[in-house]
Design an enzyme around this catalytic site. Structure first.
Site, PDB file in Angstrom:
ATOM      1  N   THR A 185      82.660  42.253 -58.714  1.00 35.21           N
ATOM      2  CA  THR A 185      82.194  43.337 -59.555  1.00 35.21           C
ATOM      3  C   THR A 185      82.942  43.300 -60.870  1.00 35.21           C
ATOM      4  O   THR A 185      84.156  43.112 -60.900  1.00 35.21           O
ATOM      5  CB  THR A 185      82.387  44.707 -58.880  1.00 35.21           C
ATOM      6  OG1 THR A 185      82.034  45.734 -59.801  1.00 35.21           O
ATOM      7  CG2 THR A 185      83.819  44.920 -58.399  1.00 35.21           C
ATOM      8  N   GLU A 330      80.785  47.674 -54.258  1.00 37.59           N
ATOM      9  CA  GLU A 330      81.727  48.060 -53.209  1.00 37.59           C
ATOM     10  C   GLU A 330      81.078  48.833 -52.063  1.00 37.59           C
ATOM     11  O   GLU A 330      81.672  48.979 -50.994  1.00 37.59           O
ATOM     12  CB  GLU A 330      82.847  48.918 -53.804  1.00 37.59           C
ATOM     13  CG  GLU A 330      83.777  48.187 -54.754  1.00 37.59           C
ATOM     14  CD  GLU A 330      83.329  48.219 -56.199  1.00 37.59           C
ATOM     15  OE1 GLU A 330      84.161  47.997 -57.087  1.00 37.59           O
ATOM     16  OE2 GLU A 330      82.120  48.470 -56.456  1.00 37.59           O
ATOM     17  N   LYS A 439      77.206  50.593 -69.181  1.00 36.91           N
ATOM     18  CA  LYS A 439      76.162  50.034 -68.338  1.00 36.91           C
ATOM     19  C   LYS A 439      74.935  49.771 -69.196  1.00 36.91           C
ATOM     20  O   LYS A 439      74.343  50.695 -69.740  1.00 36.91           O
ATOM     21  CB  LYS A 439      75.819  50.980 -67.195  1.00 36.91           C
ATOM     22  CG  LYS A 439      76.191  50.404 -65.843  1.00 36.91           C
ATOM     23  CD  LYS A 439      75.753  51.283 -64.718  1.00 36.91           C
ATOM     24  CE  LYS A 439      76.154  50.668 -63.378  1.00 36.91           C
ATOM     25  NZ  LYS A 439      75.785  51.539 -62.261  1.00 36.91           N
ATOM     26  N   TRP A 444      77.320  46.021 -65.966  1.00 36.97           N
ATOM     27  CA  TRP A 444      78.512  46.557 -66.616  1.00 36.97           C
ATOM     28  C   TRP A 444      78.945  45.681 -67.795  1.00 36.97           C
ATOM     29  O   TRP A 444      78.877  44.458 -67.746  1.00 36.97           O
ATOM     30  CB  TRP A 444      79.665  46.624 -65.621  1.00 36.97           C
ATOM     31  CG  TRP A 444      79.499  47.618 -64.528  1.00 36.97           C
ATOM     32  CD1 TRP A 444      79.231  47.349 -63.214  1.00 36.97           C
ATOM     33  CD2 TRP A 444      79.606  49.041 -64.603  1.00 36.97           C
ATOM     34  NE1 TRP A 444      79.175  48.506 -62.489  1.00 36.97           N
ATOM     35  CE2 TRP A 444      79.397  49.566 -63.322  1.00 36.97           C
ATOM     36  CE3 TRP A 444      79.859  49.930 -65.661  1.00 36.97           C
ATOM     37  CZ2 TRP A 444      79.425  50.924 -63.043  1.00 36.97           C
ATOM     38  CZ3 TRP A 444      79.890  51.284 -65.384  1.00 36.97           C
ATOM     39  CH2 TRP A 444      79.676  51.768 -64.094  1.00 36.97           C
TER      40      TRP A 444
END
Length: 539
Positions: A185, A330, A439, A444
């Site tokens: 991520t 996550e 975003k 991201w």
């Protein structure tokens, strides 16, 4: 007293085995990277996955080894989802939209030993090969005729590996808690963090997805995921669709409005999912052509919050129900989903529109809480914002190699970095982000990386990157720059300077030179104040 029930491990290969046995003729359709439409069924997909499992073992891949992909949503990628994890290895799906330096960084950090890649990434892999000392084997996901000339010397060919190995294979018994997948991520500042999924967590997550109050999937559905398979496992649909025998439609590399509409119409898609920018493109195309998607029942929108006008346009134009979701890499990624309760049957158009703008309601498998800065749990009154924390069987308990440990609390919760409220009905609404990442199109962008890039220019003293609303991408970066005394700089030159140091799509739409930035008592730039100023055209 212990129960007298069979202790059968939850394993990913069991999903494809089930699909092949009970829904063996149900199709998997792909728009290939080479161009043509490819179609086969779950029985054929299982046979090819077993061939690839034999090929991986012949390469020397062992349980726990990381096998990477740089690939779009295709049938070959689908086969690797099962073949790699099925032999006890770990599938590492790399996001090709990262800057090449970050692609190399995550591959080295994961200690990938094999890299599979689509032909559109032949030049990238060729350039990066020397920077990937741990990768012993490169495999082009194509046939011999389409092998990229830029591929590293000795690159193997996917279809030749399939042809060279038998479909005779028995999946080894694996502990259901064994790692199955690795996704990084970039939703934090600094280097990406690795999220390590297990067979158990992924199977449970897939089971949750197909439930009526989540994605509502069954054997009669045709699923078109418009989130790529490198992006949180295409929101787990490559596992959820075969779990119920739904048709799976994989869009390859093309996620533009015309391409999605063509596939959805031709394959009679009933369920689609993706970030808001996807639906802007789809709706604009339908408006321009007068086309219709008459078979779609539900559309899931996540990655960033859709606007009220977008939700309204989707439902009016497509006749489908929008289900907003919130989640993270996550959380595998589903955290909450916005579905109506029985009491909402008579809520009316205005009430429904207001409710649908909330991120969603909690579902079994993900616990939610809102805490203040002191860690005290806040009431579920819909008015008390605080830090959103989650836990559950498909929520990460730590990052790979235990980096970013501060995101995990001592009492077993993951701090998402989002600021939110929970209302009495259990609906989550995000109010702000604790982190300053941007975003854009559901992806991201790190403000720290943008600021570091522009501050490497000799004329720049300091900078702040913030997200500003954009009609297509939801947010785009605006870079506010303070110059050193006596220095001058053209904003376009600064933009070009940044573009050389970050992924192309991270490049700010605008660099604006300002006299000063608001500084807080701890010496940090007050970005919320900046966003307010920009919103009122005060900067």
């Amino acid at each position: 007293m212990l129960a007298l029930m069979m202790d059968r491990a939850l394993s990913l290969p069991s999903i494809l085995e089930y699909a092949a046995l009970y829904h063996g003729d149900r199709e998997v359709v792909t728009r290939t990277v080479e161009g043509p439409i490819h179609r086969y069924d779950y029985a054929s997909a299982l046979a090819r996955s077993k061939r690839m499992a034999n090929a991986l073992l012949a390469m020397g891949v062992k349980p726990g080894d990381r096998v990477a992909t740089l690939a779009w949503s295709t049938h070959r990628h689908f086969e690797l989802y099962y073949a790699v994890s099925g032999i006890g290895a770990v599938l590492h799906t790399i996001n090709p939209r990262l800057h090449p330096d970050q692609v190399a960084w995550v591959a080295n950090h994961a200690e990938d030993s094999v890299l599979f890649f689509d032909i559109s990434f032949g030049e990238l892999v060729g350039d990066l090969a020397a920077k990937l000392p741990l990768v012993k084997t490169f495999v082009a996901m194509t046939d011999r005729d389409h092998l990229p000339t830029q591929a590293p010397a000795g690159t193997l060919v996917y279809e030749e590996l399939i042809d060279a190995h038998s479909p005779d294979f028995t999946w080894p018994e694996v502990d259901e808690r064994q790692a199955s997948g690795l996704c990084y991520t970039s939703g934090t500042t600094g280097n990406p963090k690795g999220v390590l999924y297990s067979h158990r967590s992924t199977v449970l997550h897939a089971m949750a997805l197909v439930a009526p109050d989540t994605f509502d999937l069954g054997a009669r559905d045709a699923v078109l995921p418009c989130a790529q398979m490198y992006h949180a496992n295409a929101w787990c649909t490559p596992y959820a669709a075969p779990l119920v025998g739904a048709k799976l439609i994989l869009p390859g590399r093309h996620l533009d409005g015309p391409s999605i509409c063509e596939l959805a119409v031709a394959e009679r898609a009933t369920f689609l999912l993706g970030v808001p920018t996807i639906w802007v493109g789809v709706l604009d195309h339908l408006d321009q052509t007068g086309g219709k998607l008459t078979t779609v029942r539900n559309i899931a929108i996540g990655g960033s919050a859709p606007t009220a006008s977008l939700v309204s346009r989707v439902e009016e134009k497509l006749g489908a129900t929008v289900r907003q979701i919130w989640g993270m890499t996550e959380t595998s990624p589903l955290g909450v989903i916005n579905t109506a309760l029985a009491k909402h049957a008579d809520e009316g158009a205005l009430g429904a529109a207001s409710r649908k703008l909330k991120q969603g309601r909690g579902l079994w498998g993900v616990d939610l809480r809102i805490v203040d800065e002191a860690g005290e749990i806040l009431p579920r009154d819909g008015k008390s914002p605080g830090q959103l924390q989650v836990r559950g069987p498909w929520v990460a308990s730590a990052y790979f190699k235990n980096e970013g440990a501060q995101a995990f609390t001592d009492d077993g919760w993951f701090d998402t970095g989002d600021i939110a409220t929970l209302d009495p009905e259990g609906y989550l609404r995000l109010t702000d982000r604790a982190k300053d990442v941007i975003k854009s199109g559901g992806e991201w962008i790190s403000t720290l990386d943008l600021e570091d890039a522009v501050c490497s220019h000799p004329a720049v003293a300091m900078a702040a990157a913030i997200g500003v609303p954009h009609p297509k991408w939801d947010e785009r970066p605006l870079l506010l720059v303070v110059l050193r005394p006596g220095q001058t700089a053209d904003p376009e030159v600064l933009k070009a300077h940044v573009a050389e140091r970050v992924a192309r799509w991270w490049t700010p739409d605008e660099v604006r030179i300002v006299d000063s930035l608001p500084i807080g008592p701890t010496g940090k730039v007050l970005k919320r104040e900046l966003r307010d100023q920009v919103a009122t055209a005060a900067v």
